[in-house]
Write a protein that holds these residues in place. Structure first.
Motif, mmCIF file in Angstrom:
data_model
loop_
_atom_site.group_PDB
_atom_site.id
_atom_site.type_symbol
_atom_site.label_atom_id
_atom_site.label_comp_id
_atom_site.label_asym_id
_atom_site.label_seq_id
_atom_site.Cartn_x
_atom_site.Cartn_y
_atom_site.Cartn_z
ATOM 1 N N ALA A 117 -27.580 25.808 40.343
ATOM 2 C CA ALA A 117 -28.771 25.682 41.189
ATOM 3 C C ALA A 117 -29.183 24.219 41.332
ATOM 4 O O ALA A 117 -29.490 23.743 42.427
ATOM 5 C CB ALA A 117 -29.914 26.512 40.600
ATOM 6 N N GLU A 118 -29.167 23.488 40.212
ATOM 7 C CA GLU A 118 -29.514 22.056 40.235
ATOM 8 C C GLU A 118 -28.571 21.279 41.150
ATOM 9 O O GLU A 118 -29.001 20.457 41.961
ATOM 10 C CB GLU A 118 -29.358 21.445 38.833
ATOM 11 C CG GLU A 118 -30.571 21.558 37.951
ATOM 12 C CD GLU A 118 -30.234 21.132 36.521
ATOM 13 O OE1 GLU A 118 -29.445 20.174 36.328
ATOM 14 O OE2 GLU A 118 -30.754 21.778 35.582
ATOM 15 N N ALA A 119 -27.270 21.531 40.989
ATOM 16 C CA ALA A 119 -26.277 20.798 41.789
ATOM 17 C C ALA A 119 -26.470 21.085 43.272
ATOM 18 O O ALA A 119 -26.278 20.206 44.112
ATOM 19 C CB ALA A 119 -24.866 21.182 41.351
ATOM 20 N N GLU A 151 -29.934 16.084 47.110
ATOM 21 C CA GLU A 151 -29.996 15.641 48.506
ATOM 22 C C GLU A 151 -28.584 15.568 49.089
ATOM 23 O O GLU A 151 -27.609 15.569 48.365
ATOM 24 C CB GLU A 151 -30.594 14.227 48.562
ATOM 25 C CG GLU A 151 -32.050 14.145 48.160
ATOM 26 C CD GLU A 151 -32.984 14.736 49.205
ATOM 27 O OE1 GLU A 151 -32.883 14.335 50.372
ATOM 28 O OE2 GLU A 151 -33.781 15.631 48.848
ATOM 29 N N GLY A 152 -28.532 15.451 50.390
ATOM 30 C CA GLY A 152 -27.243 15.138 51.022
ATOM 31 C C GLY A 152 -26.534 16.315 51.648
ATOM 32 O O GLY A 152 -27.036 17.442 51.655
ATOM 33 N N ASP A 153 -25.359 16.006 52.139
ATOM 34 C CA ASP A 153 -24.508 16.938 52.860
ATOM 35 C C ASP A 153 -24.269 18.234 52.061
ATOM 36 O O ASP A 153 -23.930 18.191 50.879
ATOM 37 C CB ASP A 153 -23.181 16.219 53.111
ATOM 38 C CG ASP A 153 -22.213 17.098 53.850
ATOM 39 O OD1 ASP A 153 -22.565 17.545 54.957
ATOM 40 O OD2 ASP A 153 -21.117 17.366 53.315
ATOM 41 N N VAL A 154 -24.426 19.365 52.734
ATOM 42 C CA VAL A 154 -24.339 20.636 52.010
ATOM 43 C C VAL A 154 -22.915 20.944 51.542
ATOM 44 O O VAL A 154 -22.732 21.535 50.472
ATOM 45 C CB VAL A 154 -24.955 21.805 52.835
ATOM 46 C CG1 VAL A 154 -24.073 22.184 54.005
ATOM 47 C CG2 VAL A 154 -25.230 23.006 51.951
ATOM 48 N N THR A 155 -21.896 20.533 52.277
ATOM 49 C CA THR A 155 -20.535 20.790 51.781
ATOM 50 C C THR A 155 -20.255 19.954 50.534
ATOM 51 O O THR A 155 -19.615 20.428 49.599
ATOM 52 C CB THR A 155 -19.435 20.518 52.846
ATOM 53 O OG1 THR A 155 -19.632 19.214 53.375
ATOM 54 C CG2 THR A 155 -19.480 21.522 53.980
ATOM 55 N N ARG A 176 -22.503 19.095 48.381
ATOM 56 C CA ARG A 176 -23.255 19.733 47.294
ATOM 57 C C ARG A 176 -22.539 20.973 46.778
ATOM 58 O O ARG A 176 -22.487 21.225 45.574
ATOM 59 C CB ARG A 176 -24.656 20.113 47.775
ATOM 60 C CG ARG A 176 -25.624 18.942 47.711
ATOM 61 C CD ARG A 176 -27.011 19.386 48.115
ATOM 62 N NE ARG A 176 -27.186 19.372 49.551
ATOM 63 C CZ ARG A 176 -27.898 20.251 50.244
ATOM 64 N NH1 ARG A 176 -28.500 21.252 49.634
ATOM 65 N NH2 ARG A 176 -28.022 20.143 51.542
ATOM 66 N N LEU A 177 -21.990 21.760 47.709
ATOM 67 C CA LEU A 177 -21.232 22.945 47.300
ATOM 68 C C LEU A 177 -20.026 22.537 46.460
ATOM 69 O O LEU A 177 -19.760 23.124 45.408
ATOM 70 C CB LEU A 177 -20.757 23.713 48.544
ATOM 71 C CG LEU A 177 -21.712 24.779 49.063
ATOM 72 C CD1 LEU A 177 -21.349 25.177 50.496
ATOM 73 C CD2 LEU A 177 -21.691 26.031 48.169
ATOM 74 N N GLU A 178 -19.330 21.519 46.935
ATOM 75 C CA GLU A 178 -18.163 21.046 46.196
ATOM 76 C C GLU A 178 -18.573 20.558 44.808
ATOM 77 O O GLU A 178 -17.923 20.870 43.810
ATOM 78 C CB GLU A 178 -17.479 19.923 47.003
ATOM 79 C CG GLU A 178 -16.151 19.567 46.427
ATOM 80 C CD GLU A 178 -15.340 18.620 47.302
ATOM 81 O OE1 GLU A 178 -15.437 18.696 48.545
ATOM 82 O OE2 GLU A 178 -14.618 17.809 46.718
ATOM 83 N N HIS A 179 -19.678 19.837 44.761
ATOM 84 C CA HIS A 179 -20.175 19.322 43.480
ATOM 85 C C HIS A 179 -20.535 20.474 42.528
ATOM 86 O O HIS A 179 -20.212 20.431 41.336
ATOM 87 C CB HIS A 179 -21.396 18.433 43.749
ATOM 88 C CG HIS A 179 -22.061 17.935 42.514
ATOM 89 N ND1 HIS A 179 -21.388 17.254 41.525
ATOM 90 C CD2 HIS A 179 -23.349 18.043 42.090
ATOM 91 C CE1 HIS A 179 -22.235 16.956 40.550
ATOM 92 N NE2 HIS A 179 -23.422 17.425 40.864
#
Lengths: 210, 210
Positions: free
Chosen positions: B79-81, B85-89, B91-94
């Protein structure tokens, strides 16, 4: 004189055992492992509950056998689909589609095989059979990489991604059937569901928009 | 005069309960649920085995609580990851990368949470938490579809594909750690493993070569 089991006795014993397995299978198809109570199985098989324990050490052993039997059928279907002629990506897609469609056609049994919380013995079998599916997919992916119709990748890892993606994405859609008896999934929902799973899987493998 | 639990007694009871949970957690991290025998937990927590059953109805209930506690930590990390902020792909990858890397860093606990055959109560929790992960991914995928950085798709289905792919593809690599104690995965194998899972997942979502 030592006691010897005659051929006829062996046959009768094997038949009685088979009937118990068949009745358990029917119970699980109908209402999952949770509905397969020993008293119910005994009534269906027309034997005393004690007779079941002469053939199986425990309910868990009986369940594990039924699980293996039912899952092996699905593994065989995947193997068949992958063994046909033609393009390997088409065969992979066909195998995945067939797996999903068969699950949707028999949603109670499929849910029980994929996700029903049962007991550690059945969970052990689940882990083994997931490896069996993955091994089949891995072979096909390797073939695709060799033929250059699938980009180079870790075939073993990708095969487990396929197994996980297809199994997990069916858990939700199959759950209502498990909860409410044999609720069937509407034909158009079924197509949309299967197509979306296949798309994810094939894109994951090939990196090409599907 | 009715018996009343004083504040101090309540606190002592809560502390004793917490200690049992902590010791069980430590056992599971160290050798999986199978190593968390009640006698061992009691010895670690320095209580009688009977005391454990004053706090928990059964071993299964204690295990389910430890499972929830450990899994919630992982859900919170995802959830935190996803909430950065930033690009949603990105964030998903992260989020996916972090999930896999955390699992590899604590392979025994991760295997126990993802795949160890335990009992139906823990399996029930597994199903619930898989839905929790999927709900987080689904939110991010919807956002990506809205922002047109992820192609239109059934976000709910794709989220379960992600959960299945990442969990299943970790089962094999984490298994040796479970079998042989804390065998760690070599750094380069770890990177290759994580990259191959992430690639499959992101390609599955976006249909673009990753």
């Amino acid at each position: 004189m030592a006691y010897r089991e005659t051929e006829k006795m062996r046959q009768r014993k094997a038949m009685a055992r088979q009937k118990i397995v068949d009745c358990t299978y029917a119970c699980v198809s109908d209402g999952g492992f949770r509905s397969a109570r020993i008293t119910r199985i005994a009534a269906l098989a027309d034997v005393a509950t004690g007779t079941i324990y002469r053939h199986f050490e425990s309910r868990e052993d009986l369940f594990a056998e039924v699980f293996r039997l039912a899952t092996q059928r699905e593994v065989d279907k995947v193997a068949e689909a992958l063994a046909t002629e033609g393009d390997v990506t088409a065969r992979l897609e066909h195998a995945l589609r067939q797996f999903a469609e068969r699950a949707i056609r028999g949603p109670v049994m499929a849910w029980s095989l994929i996700a029903e919380p049962v007991d550690p013995k059945v969970e052990e079998e689940r882990l083994k059979y997931r490896r069996a599916y993955a091994a089949l997919f891995e072979g096909a992916i390797r073939e695709g990489i060799q033929n250059q119709c699938i980009p180079d990748q870790d075939a073993s890892q990708s095969s487990t991604c396929l197994v996980g993606a297809i199994a997990e994405s069916l858990v939700g859609p199959l759950s209502p059937a498990q909860a409410d008896g044999n609720v069937s999934i509407a034909a158009e929902d079924k197509d949309r569901l299967v197509n979306s799973i296949i798309r994810f899987c094939m894109q994951g493998l090939t990196g090409a928009r599907n």
